[in-house]
Design a protein around this motif. Structure first.
Motif, PDB file in Angstrom:
ATOM      1  N   LEU A  70       0.815  -1.211   0.000  1.00 18.95           N
ATOM      2  CA  LEU A  70       0.000   0.000   0.000  1.00 18.95           C
ATOM      3  C   LEU A  70       0.852   1.265   0.000  1.00 18.95           C
ATOM      4  O   LEU A  70       0.485   2.275  -0.586  1.00 18.95           O
ATOM      5  CB  LEU A  70      -0.937   0.011   1.205  1.00 18.95           C
ATOM      6  N   ALA A  71       1.989   1.196   0.671  1.00 19.37           N
ATOM      7  CA  ALA A  71       2.844   2.380   0.807  1.00 19.37           C
ATOM      8  C   ALA A  71       3.400   2.853  -0.527  1.00 19.37           C
ATOM      9  O   ALA A  71       3.730   4.025  -0.684  1.00 19.37           O
ATOM     10  CB  ALA A  71       3.983   2.085   1.779  1.00 19.37           C
ATOM     11  N   ALA A  72       3.484   1.964  -1.509  1.00 18.91           N
ATOM     12  CA  ALA A  72       4.056   2.328  -2.802  1.00 18.91           C
ATOM     13  C   ALA A  72       3.023   2.903  -3.761  1.00 18.91           C
ATOM     14  O   ALA A  72       3.374   3.375  -4.843  1.00 18.91           O
ATOM     15  CB  ALA A  72       4.716   1.109  -3.441  1.00 18.91           C
ATOM     16  N   ALA A  73       1.753   2.881  -3.379  1.00 23.00           N
ATOM     17  CA  ALA A  73       0.685   3.358  -4.261  1.00 23.00           C
ATOM     18  C   ALA A  73       0.466   4.855  -4.094  1.00 23.00           C
ATOM     19  O   ALA A  73       0.670   5.411  -3.014  1.00 23.00           O
ATOM     20  CB  ALA A  73      -0.604   2.607  -3.968  1.00 23.00           C
ATOM     21  N   GLY A  99      -1.387  -0.974  11.034  1.00 23.33           N
ATOM     22  CA  GLY A  99      -0.910  -0.101  12.112  1.00 23.33           C
ATOM     23  C   GLY A  99       0.513   0.387  11.897  1.00 23.33           C
ATOM     24  O   GLY A  99       0.840   1.529  12.223  1.00 23.33           O
ATOM     25  N   GLY A 100       1.359  -0.474  11.350  1.00 25.93           N
ATOM     26  CA  GLY A 100       2.745  -0.066  11.093  1.00 25.93           C
ATOM     27  C   GLY A 100       2.816   1.050  10.070  1.00 25.93           C
ATOM     28  O   GLY A 100       3.631   1.976  10.205  1.00 25.93           O
ATOM     29  N   LEU A 101       1.964   0.975   9.044  1.00 27.34           N
ATOM     30  CA  LEU A 101       1.911   2.050   8.046  1.00 27.34           C
ATOM     31  C   LEU A 101       1.416   3.345   8.678  1.00 27.34           C
ATOM     32  O   LEU A 101       1.923   4.430   8.385  1.00 27.34           O
ATOM     33  CB  LEU A 101       0.988   1.654   6.880  1.00 27.34           C
ATOM     34  N   TRP A 102       0.413   3.216   9.550  1.00 29.26           N
ATOM     35  CA  TRP A 102      -0.127   4.391  10.247  1.00 29.26           C
ATOM     36  C   TRP A 102       0.959   5.051  11.099  1.00 29.26           C
ATOM     37  O   TRP A 102       1.097   6.282  11.103  1.00 29.26           O
ATOM     38  CB  TRP A 102      -1.310   3.981  11.116  1.00 29.26           C
ATOM     39  N   ALA A 103       1.734   4.245  11.806  1.00 26.63           N
ATOM     40  CA  ALA A 103       2.773   4.783  12.693  1.00 26.63           C
ATOM     41  C   ALA A 103       3.825   5.569  11.915  1.00 26.63           C
ATOM     42  O   ALA A 103       4.403   6.537  12.434  1.00 26.63           O
ATOM     43  CB  ALA A 103       3.434   3.645  13.471  1.00 26.63           C
ATOM     44  N   VAL A 108      -0.304   8.941   4.319  1.00 32.37           N
ATOM     45  CA  VAL A 108      -0.727  10.342   4.391  1.00 32.37           C
ATOM     46  C   VAL A 108      -0.595  11.002   3.020  1.00 32.37           C
ATOM     47  O   VAL A 108       0.444  10.895   2.366  1.00 32.37           O
ATOM     48  CB  VAL A 108       0.101  11.112   5.436  1.00 32.37           C
ATOM     49  N   GLY A 109      -1.661  11.664   2.580  1.00 34.39           N
ATOM     50  CA  GLY A 109      -1.634  12.381   1.316  1.00 34.39           C
ATOM     51  C   GLY A 109      -1.939  11.541   0.097  1.00 34.39           C
ATOM     52  O   GLY A 109      -2.009  12.065  -1.013  1.00 34.39           O
ATOM     53  N   LYS A 110      -2.149  10.238   0.275  1.00 38.76           N
ATOM     54  CA  LYS A 110      -2.520   9.391  -0.853  1.00 38.76           C
ATOM     55  C   LYS A 110      -4.037   9.457  -1.054  1.00 38.76           C
ATOM     56  O   LYS A 110      -4.783   9.729  -0.117  1.00 38.76           O
ATOM     57  CB  LYS A 110      -2.080   7.940  -0.609  1.00 38.76           C
ATOM     58  N   VAL A 111      -4.477   9.193  -2.263  1.00 39.64           N
ATOM     59  CA  VAL A 111      -5.904   9.222  -2.566  1.00 39.64           C
ATOM     60  C   VAL A 111      -6.532   7.889  -2.158  1.00 39.64           C
ATOM     61  O   VAL A 111      -5.987   6.822  -2.453  1.00 39.64           O
ATOM     62  CB  VAL A 111      -6.144   9.489  -4.060  1.00 39.64           C
ATOM     63  N   SER A 131     -18.514   4.519   6.646  1.00 41.04           N
ATOM     64  CA  SER A 131     -17.776   4.007   7.802  1.00 41.04           C
ATOM     65  C   SER A 131     -16.371   3.570   7.403  1.00 41.04           C
ATOM     66  O   SER A 131     -15.437   3.655   8.205  1.00 41.04           O
ATOM     67  CB  SER A 131     -18.538   2.847   8.459  1.00 41.04           C
ATOM     68  N   PHE A 132     -16.190   3.126   6.166  1.00 42.98           N
ATOM     69  CA  PHE A 132     -14.861   2.782   5.648  1.00 42.98           C
ATOM     70  C   PHE A 132     -13.986   4.030   5.602  1.00 42.98           C
ATOM     71  O   PHE A 132     -12.783   3.984   5.885  1.00 42.98           O
ATOM     72  CB  PHE A 132     -15.012   2.185   4.250  1.00 42.98           C
ATOM     73  N   HIS A 133     -14.595   5.173   5.253  1.00 38.65           N
ATOM     74  CA  HIS A 133     -13.846   6.426   5.169  1.00 38.65           C
ATOM     75  C   HIS A 133     -13.147   6.774   6.481  1.00 38.65           C
ATOM     76  O   HIS A 133     -12.096   7.424   6.472  1.00 38.65           O
ATOM     77  CB  HIS A 133     -14.781   7.572   4.776  1.00 38.65           C
ATOM     78  N   THR A 134     -13.715   6.368   7.598  1.00 43.30           N
ATOM     79  CA  THR A 134     -13.118   6.670   8.897  1.00 43.30           C
ATOM     80  C   THR A 134     -11.692   6.136   8.976  1.00 43.30           C
ATOM     81  O   THR A 134     -10.773   6.837   9.416  1.00 43.30           O
ATOM     82  CB  THR A 134     -13.956   6.069  10.034  1.00 43.30           C
ATOM     83  N   THR A 135     -11.500   4.910   8.536  1.00 43.90           N
ATOM     84  CA  THR A 135     -10.154   4.320   8.547  1.00 43.90           C
ATOM     85  C   THR A 135      -9.219   5.090   7.630  1.00 43.90           C
ATOM     86  O   THR A 135      -8.057   5.352   7.980  1.00 43.90           O
ATOM     87  CB  THR A 135     -10.217   2.840   8.127  1.00 43.90           C
ATOM     88  N   LEU A 136      -9.708   5.469   6.458  1.00 43.94           N
ATOM     89  CA  LEU A 136      -8.864   6.209   5.509  1.00 43.94           C
ATOM     90  C   LEU A 136      -8.470   7.568   6.082  1.00 43.94           C
ATOM     91  O   LEU A 136      -7.329   8.014   5.893  1.00 43.94           O
ATOM     92  CB  LEU A 136      -9.595   6.382   4.177  1.00 43.94           C
TER      93      LEU A 136
END
Length: 203
Positions: A70-73, A99-103, A108-111, A131-136
């Motif tokens: 996900l981090a590369a997208a 969680g590791g990506l969040w930390a 951040v800043g991806k669409v 409700s999915f948007h909350t996680t994003l």
């Protein structure tokens, strides 16, 4: 510019929508579009008992998504069936592993964008996406929906999915209704719209 379509599909309805989303995203020059499935959490014997195992073989060739991908997208378009007005457990389990990506603030800043499927016309399509948007938002992503410039969501001559929050389809109580051309058009529009916005940010 890399666009990822990350989804879970049980009987194939969300997979069909994911293909249309990817088609739309590929219309934007410079977009590399990858389709990924989230891992299954149910044991094989349960999948066979509920009639899902055979259906999933039709899209078993789609690679399983690793969280780190996900981090590369530059943009991630998520697809999930609805379970009681919310995302399915398989998608929730996958997202709980980010969680590791969040930390690290890796998203951040991806669409981010979401599409869905329900069994019935009023089965919680909008609540699932919202409700999915909350996680994003917790990941700091820029949320993109399905604007009313896709005029297919204003038609009233047929029962159809689609809302300003995202594309959707109705699978039917027996999972025997497949995405209509209008619903697929909405999915393609959403994929293209997300890719257009990601391209502007990427530049």
């Amino acid at each position: 510019m890399k666009i990822m379509v990350v989804y879970y599909s049980a009987y194939g309805h969300v997979h069909r929508m994911a293909e249309a989303v990817a088609e739309g995203a590929r219309e934007i020059a410079g977009a590399e579009v990858l389709m990924r499935r989230v891992p299954e959490t149910l044991p094989e014997e349960v999948l066979k008992k509920i009639g899902v195992f055979d259906a999933q073989q039709a899209f078993a060739h789609i690679p399983i998504c690793a969280v780190e991908e996900l981090a590369a997208a530059d943009a991630i378009i998520f697809g999930t069936p609805t379970r009681f007005g919310n995302m399915c457990g398989q998608m929730r389990s996958f997202l709980d592993g980010t969680g590791g990506l969040w930390a690290k603030g890796a998203l951040v800043g991806k669409v981010g964008s979401v599409f869905t499927s329900t069994g019935t016309q009023h089965g919680g399509q909008e609540s699932t996406i919202l409700s999915f948007h909350t996680t994003l938002l917790h990941h700091g992503m820029i949320i993109v929906g399905l604007p009313y410039s896709f005029q297919g969501q204003t038609r009233n001559d047929e029962i159809t999915g689609g809302s300003p929050y995202g594309a959707s389809t109705i699978a039917g109580a027996g999972n025997d209704r497949w995405p209509s051309e209008n619903e697929l058009a909405g999915a393609r529009f959403q994929g293209r719209h997300v890719a257009e916005i990601a391209a502007r940010l990427f530049r």
